[in-house]
Design a protein around this motif. Structure first.
Motif, PDB file in Angstrom:
ATOM      1  N   LEU A   2       0.843  -1.190   0.000  1.00 15.21           N
ATOM      2  CA  LEU A   2       0.000   0.000   0.000  1.00 15.21           C
ATOM      3  C   LEU A   2       0.884   1.247   0.000  1.00 15.21           C
ATOM      4  O   LEU A   2       1.745   1.411   0.852  1.00 15.21           O
ATOM      5  CB  LEU A   2      -0.918   0.002   1.223  1.00 15.21           C
ATOM      6  CG  LEU A   2      -1.973   1.112   1.252  1.00 15.21           C
ATOM      7  CD1 LEU A   2      -3.255   0.615   1.923  1.00 15.21           C
ATOM      8  CD2 LEU A   2      -1.467   2.357   1.984  1.00 15.21           C
ATOM      9  N   PHE A   3       0.651   2.111  -0.980  1.00  9.92           N
ATOM     10  CA  PHE A   3       1.358   3.391  -1.092  1.00  9.92           C
ATOM     11  C   PHE A   3       0.390   4.528  -0.791  1.00  9.92           C
ATOM     12  O   PHE A   3      -0.593   4.718  -1.509  1.00  9.92           O
ATOM     13  CB  PHE A   3       1.940   3.571  -2.502  1.00  9.92           C
ATOM     14  CG  PHE A   3       2.972   2.557  -2.878  1.00  9.92           C
ATOM     15  CD1 PHE A   3       4.159   2.472  -2.177  1.00  9.92           C
ATOM     16  CD2 PHE A   3       2.751   1.679  -3.938  1.00  9.92           C
ATOM     17  CE1 PHE A   3       5.123   1.535  -2.523  1.00  9.92           C
ATOM     18  CE2 PHE A   3       3.706   0.746  -4.294  1.00  9.92           C
ATOM     19  CZ  PHE A   3       4.905   0.673  -3.578  1.00  9.92           C
ATOM     20  N   VAL A 149      -2.904 -10.916  -2.805  1.00 10.37           N
ATOM     21  CA  VAL A 149      -1.460 -10.760  -2.658  1.00 10.37           C
ATOM     22  C   VAL A 149      -0.781 -11.074  -3.982  1.00 10.37           C
ATOM     23  O   VAL A 149      -1.133 -12.052  -4.649  1.00 10.37           O
ATOM     24  CB  VAL A 149      -0.922 -11.675  -1.542  1.00 10.37           C
ATOM     25  CG1 VAL A 149       0.597 -11.639  -1.494  1.00 10.37           C
ATOM     26  CG2 VAL A 149      -1.503 -11.273  -0.191  1.00 10.37           C
ATOM     27  N   LYS A 150       0.190 -10.248  -4.351  1.00 10.58           N
ATOM     28  CA  LYS A 150       0.880 -10.409  -5.629  1.00 10.58           C
ATOM     29  C   LYS A 150       2.335  -9.978  -5.476  1.00 10.58           C
ATOM     30  O   LYS A 150       2.623  -8.945  -4.862  1.00 10.58           O
ATOM     31  CB  LYS A 150       0.178  -9.551  -6.688  1.00 10.58           C
ATOM     32  CG  LYS A 150       0.690  -9.685  -8.109  1.00 10.58           C
ATOM     33  CD  LYS A 150      -0.162  -8.808  -9.020  1.00 10.58           C
ATOM     34  CE  LYS A 150       0.235  -8.875 -10.478  1.00 10.58           C
ATOM     35  NZ  LYS A 150      -0.614  -7.986 -11.321  1.00 10.58           N
ATOM     36  N   PHE A 151       3.263 -10.768  -6.035  1.00 12.88           N
ATOM     37  CA  PHE A 151       4.685 -10.458  -5.959  1.00 12.88           C
ATOM     38  C   PHE A 151       5.359 -10.700  -7.306  1.00 12.88           C
ATOM     39  O   PHE A 151       4.834 -11.427  -8.155  1.00 12.88           O
ATOM     40  CB  PHE A 151       5.385 -11.341  -4.910  1.00 12.88           C
ATOM     41  CG  PHE A 151       5.090 -10.988  -3.485  1.00 12.88           C
ATOM     42  CD1 PHE A 151       5.827 -10.025  -2.824  1.00 12.88           C
ATOM     43  CD2 PHE A 151       4.070 -11.638  -2.795  1.00 12.88           C
ATOM     44  CE1 PHE A 151       5.566  -9.710  -1.505  1.00 12.88           C
ATOM     45  CE2 PHE A 151       3.792 -11.326  -1.484  1.00 12.88           C
ATOM     46  CZ  PHE A 151       4.544 -10.359  -0.832  1.00 12.88           C
ATOM     47  N   LEU A 176      11.278  -8.383  -0.475  1.00  9.55           N
ATOM     48  CA  LEU A 176      11.049  -9.262   0.665  1.00  9.55           C
ATOM     49  C   LEU A 176      11.684 -10.606   0.348  1.00  9.55           C
ATOM     50  O   LEU A 176      11.541 -11.125  -0.757  1.00  9.55           O
ATOM     51  CB  LEU A 176       9.548  -9.438   0.911  1.00  9.55           C
ATOM     52  CG  LEU A 176       9.133 -10.471   1.962  1.00  9.55           C
ATOM     53  CD1 LEU A 176       9.576 -10.036   3.354  1.00  9.55           C
ATOM     54  CD2 LEU A 176       7.615 -10.688   1.924  1.00  9.55           C
ATOM     55  N   CYS A 177      12.372 -11.177   1.332  1.00  9.54           N
ATOM     56  CA  CYS A 177      12.988 -12.500   1.168  1.00  9.54           C
ATOM     57  C   CYS A 177      12.511 -13.385   2.315  1.00  9.54           C
ATOM     58  O   CYS A 177      12.506 -12.962   3.473  1.00  9.54           O
ATOM     59  CB  CYS A 177      14.514 -12.367   1.184  1.00  9.54           C
ATOM     60  SG  CYS A 177      15.407 -13.921   0.975  1.00  9.54           S
ATOM     61  N   ILE A 178      12.079 -14.598   1.990  1.00  7.04           N
ATOM     62  CA  ILE A 178      11.636 -15.546   3.016  1.00  7.04           C
ATOM     63  C   ILE A 178      12.467 -16.814   2.892  1.00  7.04           C
ATOM     64  O   ILE A 178      12.492 -17.453   1.832  1.00  7.04           O
ATOM     65  CB  ILE A 178      10.141 -15.874   2.883  1.00  7.04           C
ATOM     66  CG1 ILE A 178       9.301 -14.596   2.933  1.00  7.04           C
ATOM     67  CG2 ILE A 178       9.707 -16.823   3.989  1.00  7.04           C
ATOM     68  CD1 ILE A 178       7.813 -14.836   2.809  1.00  7.04           C
ATOM     69  N   ALA A 351       1.160  -7.569   3.916  1.00  5.18           N
ATOM     70  CA  ALA A 351       1.610  -6.184   4.031  1.00  5.18           C
ATOM     71  C   ALA A 351       2.523  -5.788   2.874  1.00  5.18           C
ATOM     72  O   ALA A 351       2.388  -4.706   2.305  1.00  5.18           O
ATOM     73  CB  ALA A 351       2.321  -5.982   5.368  1.00  5.18           C
ATOM     74  N   TRP A 352       3.439  -6.668   2.494  1.00  6.68           N
ATOM     75  CA  TRP A 352       4.387  -6.345   1.431  1.00  6.68           C
ATOM     76  C   TRP A 352       3.771  -6.514   0.044  1.00  6.68           C
ATOM     77  O   TRP A 352       4.207  -5.845  -0.909  1.00  6.68           O
ATOM     78  CB  TRP A 352       5.628  -7.222   1.545  1.00  6.68           C
ATOM     79  CG  TRP A 352       6.574  -6.794   2.618  1.00  6.68           C
ATOM     80  CD1 TRP A 352       6.492  -7.090   3.950  1.00  6.68           C
ATOM     81  CD2 TRP A 352       7.735  -5.977   2.469  1.00  6.68           C
ATOM     82  NE1 TRP A 352       7.537  -6.510   4.625  1.00  6.68           N
ATOM     83  CE2 TRP A 352       8.322  -5.824   3.745  1.00  6.68           C
ATOM     84  CE3 TRP A 352       8.351  -5.378   1.366  1.00  6.68           C
ATOM     85  CZ2 TRP A 352       9.483  -5.088   3.952  1.00  6.68           C
ATOM     86  CZ3 TRP A 352       9.518  -4.641   1.576  1.00  6.68           C
ATOM     87  CH2 TRP A 352      10.074  -4.493   2.856  1.00  6.68           C
TER      88      TRP A 352
END
Length: 364
Positions: A2-3, A149-151, A176-178, A351-352
């Motif tokens: 979210l921006f 959610v989308k990456f 983001l890294c998991i 969130a990301w």
């Protein structure tokens, strides 16, 4: 992500090409359903009335206007969000009560590549698919906020996770890294893949975060009912029954168990002697382990009769992902120690990577 746009005065940017480009790109990232954008009413009205901006931008802004009621109240419920400040250059990460805020200068969005979904690095595509299923479960059945959610996925391939993460950070990207920890004992250090991530990587101090899951491997996070659905032979059935028994007696068993390869008595004697009692007390309820002299004496005699728990094999995660894609996960009883990790992963991924749920309204 979210921006939330601040200090933006669209009508005054006639002679400021960078601000025009940045603002149009920000509007487009919402239109592309790559991120969520919040604009205040004054900014929206200014764009709609100005001759500076294209018809498509004005149309997309009307879409953002319609979303204000739906998404305006979710900011406080996200673990992290971003402020895009048109009176600011650079970036900083600040703590605001119970959440983190990434403050980004508008020039970040002059680069069209930065309106794509947030970058994510995992150890493989299957890992990403599994985490995405967790995020989907979280957004539908745990969180009160119903988002998608989308990456933009990057394949870390194990040892390449850190170099790829570093490269994206160096390029100034949101990333983001998991990664899982590869810890095989509560008091043993992390494995080579996660241990190279620094304290700075793991902290909210910029546009990036490396989140290390405190489990040995991603397979730990597969609910036992899903594991049971994917068993392919009698050896795996036997392993499953023992895993259920051991998990009941010690809820940390699966946290450190090697689901693919299993374990043998020699290896657990060696690791407990180095790092303290964990595996031997856990296995004491299984007579084929506890009746052995080497078990009683915590000393391996190299007798070549080492009892084992055979693992589920290299394709366990693939089978689980395929099963989860066709299952109604809400009907499954997910163990408390698993669902706690799902909540953490889901919260971070939402969130990301949150994006608008609805499709963009089309011009008539």
């Amino acid at each position: 992500m979210l921006f939330k746009v601040e200090n933006c005065d669209p009508s005054s940017y006639l002679n400021d090409l960078d601000k025009i480009i940045a603002l149009e790109n920000i509007v487009n990232t919402n239109a592309s359903r790559n991120n969520i954008v919040l604009l205040d009413r004054a900014t929206i009205d200014s764009i709609k009335k100005s001759d500076i901006y294209s018809l498509s931008t004005k149309h997309f802004v009307m879409d953002i206007e319609k979303q204000r009621r739906e998404y305006g109240g979710i900011v406080k419920n996200l673990a992290i969000y971003s402020i895009v400040d048109f009176d600011f250059e650079g970036f900083e990460c600040i703590r605001n009560i119970n959440q983190w805020v990434i403050k980004i200068g508008y020039k970040f969005f002059c680069d069209h590549e930065n309106i794509s979904p947030v970058n994510i690095v995992t150890e493989g595509k299957l890992d990403f698919d599994f985490y995405s299923l967790i995020a989907n479960y979280y957004t539908k059945h745990i969180s009160s906020i119903k988002l998608q959610v989308k990456f933009k996925f990057h394949n870390g391939g194990g040892s390449q996770s850190k170099p790829i993460f570093d490269s994206l950070v160096k390029e100034g990207k949101l990333v983001l890294c998991i990664i899982d920890s590869d810890k095989s004992h509560p008091h043993k250090g992390e494995g080579s893949t996660s241990s190279v991530f620094t304290a700075s990587d793991r902290a909210y101090n910029g546009k990036n975060l490396a989140y290390i899951i405190n489990v040995r491997e991603i397979e730990t996070l597969i609910p036992l009912q899903i594991v049971e659905n994917t068993l392919s032979n009698n050896n795996q059935v036997d392993t499953f029954e023992e895993v259920k028994l051991l998990e009941k007696s010690n809820p940390l068993f699966r946290t450190y168990f090697d689901h693919k390869d299993g374990l043998n008595l020699q290896s657990v004697i060696d690791i407990d002697n180095k790092h303290g009692a964990f595996w031997l007390p856990t296995l004491s309820s299984i007579s084929r382990f506890s009746n052995k002299d080497c078990f009683k004496n915590s000393l391996c005699y190299r007798c070549n009769g080492c009892p084992k728990i055979i693992g589920f094999g290299d394709h366990m995660l693939e089978r689980a992902v395929n099963s989860m894609k066709t299952s109604n996960l809400r009907k499954f009883n997910i163990e408390p120690q698993v669902i706690s990790h799902w909540k953490n992963i889901g919260e971070i991924m939402m969130a990301w990577g949150c994006v608008p749920v609805s499709s963009i309204s089309r011009a008539s």
